[in-house]
Design a protein around this motif. Structure first.
Motif, PDB file in Angstrom:
ATOM      1  N   GLU A  49       9.633  -1.744  44.980  1.00  0.00           N
ATOM      2  CA  GLU A  49       9.492  -0.800  46.110  1.00  0.00           C
ATOM      3  C   GLU A  49       7.964  -0.690  46.551  1.00  0.00           C
ATOM      4  N   VAL A  50       7.330  -0.395  45.473  1.00  0.00           N
ATOM      5  CA  VAL A  50       5.716  -0.199  45.980  1.00  0.00           C
ATOM      6  C   VAL A  50       4.961  -1.422  46.097  1.00  0.00           C
ATOM      7  N   TYR A  51       5.278  -2.306  45.661  1.00  0.00           N
ATOM      8  CA  TYR A  51       4.864  -3.974  45.985  1.00  0.00           C
ATOM      9  C   TYR A  51       5.218  -4.134  47.292  1.00  0.00           C
ATOM     10  N   ASP A  52       6.612  -3.993  47.660  1.00  0.00           N
ATOM     11  CA  ASP A  52       6.740  -4.382  49.106  1.00  0.00           C
ATOM     12  C   ASP A  52       6.314  -3.522  50.087  1.00  0.00           C
ATOM     13  N   TYR A  53       5.944  -2.215  49.835  1.00  0.00           N
ATOM     14  CA  TYR A  53       5.422  -1.299  50.706  1.00  0.00           C
ATOM     15  C   TYR A  53       3.917  -1.666  50.991  1.00  0.00           C
ATOM     16  N   LEU A  54       3.235  -2.231  49.931  1.00  0.00           N
ATOM     17  CA  LEU A  54       1.982  -2.823  49.947  1.00  0.00           C
ATOM     18  C   LEU A  54       1.951  -3.974  50.896  1.00  0.00           C
ATOM     19  N   SER A  77      14.548  -1.531  42.500  1.00  0.00           N
ATOM     20  CA  SER A  77      13.438  -0.642  42.626  1.00  0.00           C
ATOM     21  C   SER A  77      12.279  -0.942  42.076  1.00  0.00           C
ATOM     22  N   GLU A  79       4.001  -4.775  53.121  1.00  0.00           N
ATOM     23  CA  GLU A  79       4.161  -4.355  54.514  1.00  0.00           C
ATOM     24  C   GLU A  79       3.089  -3.653  55.210  1.00  0.00           C
ATOM     25  N   GLN A  80       2.258  -2.977  54.318  1.00  0.00           N
ATOM     26  CA  GLN A  80       1.162  -2.057  54.896  1.00  0.00           C
ATOM     27  C   GLN A  80      -0.176  -2.971  55.087  1.00  0.00           C
ATOM     28  N   ARG A 124       7.564 -12.292  45.920  1.00  0.00           N
ATOM     29  CA  ARG A 124       8.242 -11.722  46.890  1.00  0.00           C
ATOM     30  C   ARG A 124       7.761 -12.046  48.145  1.00  0.00           C
TER      31      ARG A 124
END
Length: 148
Positions: free
Chosen positions: A33-38, A30, A40-41, A98
């Protein structure tokens, strides 16, 4: 040991303190999560640095003052700490670098506004080999590695 009121007992470190097993325990997913979202976006349009596993190529054992004294008085202990830090970071990099990361930022204070914290000779003997190995390892994983 008796310590006078108002004085702190100096921390003690030995080579043996840094000869234990390397911690390669996976971190809680967890935290990414924020890093992976960034990624992705924004990964297609922005250069995104990877989070990093901590690795101190210039540890200050027991704090700034005590840590700097250790370089002069117990370099073998500092060298053991550096190697343990390096091996731990190398074992954990695959968790922290990542997918989609464009680079790795290895930051650490090696100097102040008045110059280096330790002599260039001591830095070259104790810190530089681990820093070089860390840079080589990072370059195998991502396109850019920035050290400062």
């Amino acid at each position: 040991a008796l310590v006078e009121r108002g004085q702190k007992e100096e921390p003690t470190f030995t080579v043996e303190d840094f000869q234990g097993p390397v911690d390669d325990t996976p971190p809680d997913p967890s935290i990414f999560e924020v890093y992976d979202y960034l990624v992705e976006q924004f990964g297609e349009t922005h250069f995104i640095m990877a989070p990093r596993a901590s690795c101190s190529a210039m540890p200050l054992l027991g704090g700034m003052e005590h840590g700097l004294m250790m370089y002069a008085l117990a370099p073998e202990v500092v060298k053991a700490a550096i190697q343990h830090n390096l091996q731990t970071a190398l074992a954990r990099d695959h968790f922290y670098i990542r997918p989609g990361s464009d680079g790795v930022f290895l930051e650490e204070d090696f100097a102040g506004t008045n110059g280096p914290l330790i002599s260039p000779k001591t830095f070259g003997e104790l810190c530089a080999p681990a820093l070089k190995q860390r840079l080589r390892s990072s370059h195998c994983t991502v396109a850019e590695t920035i050290a400062c």
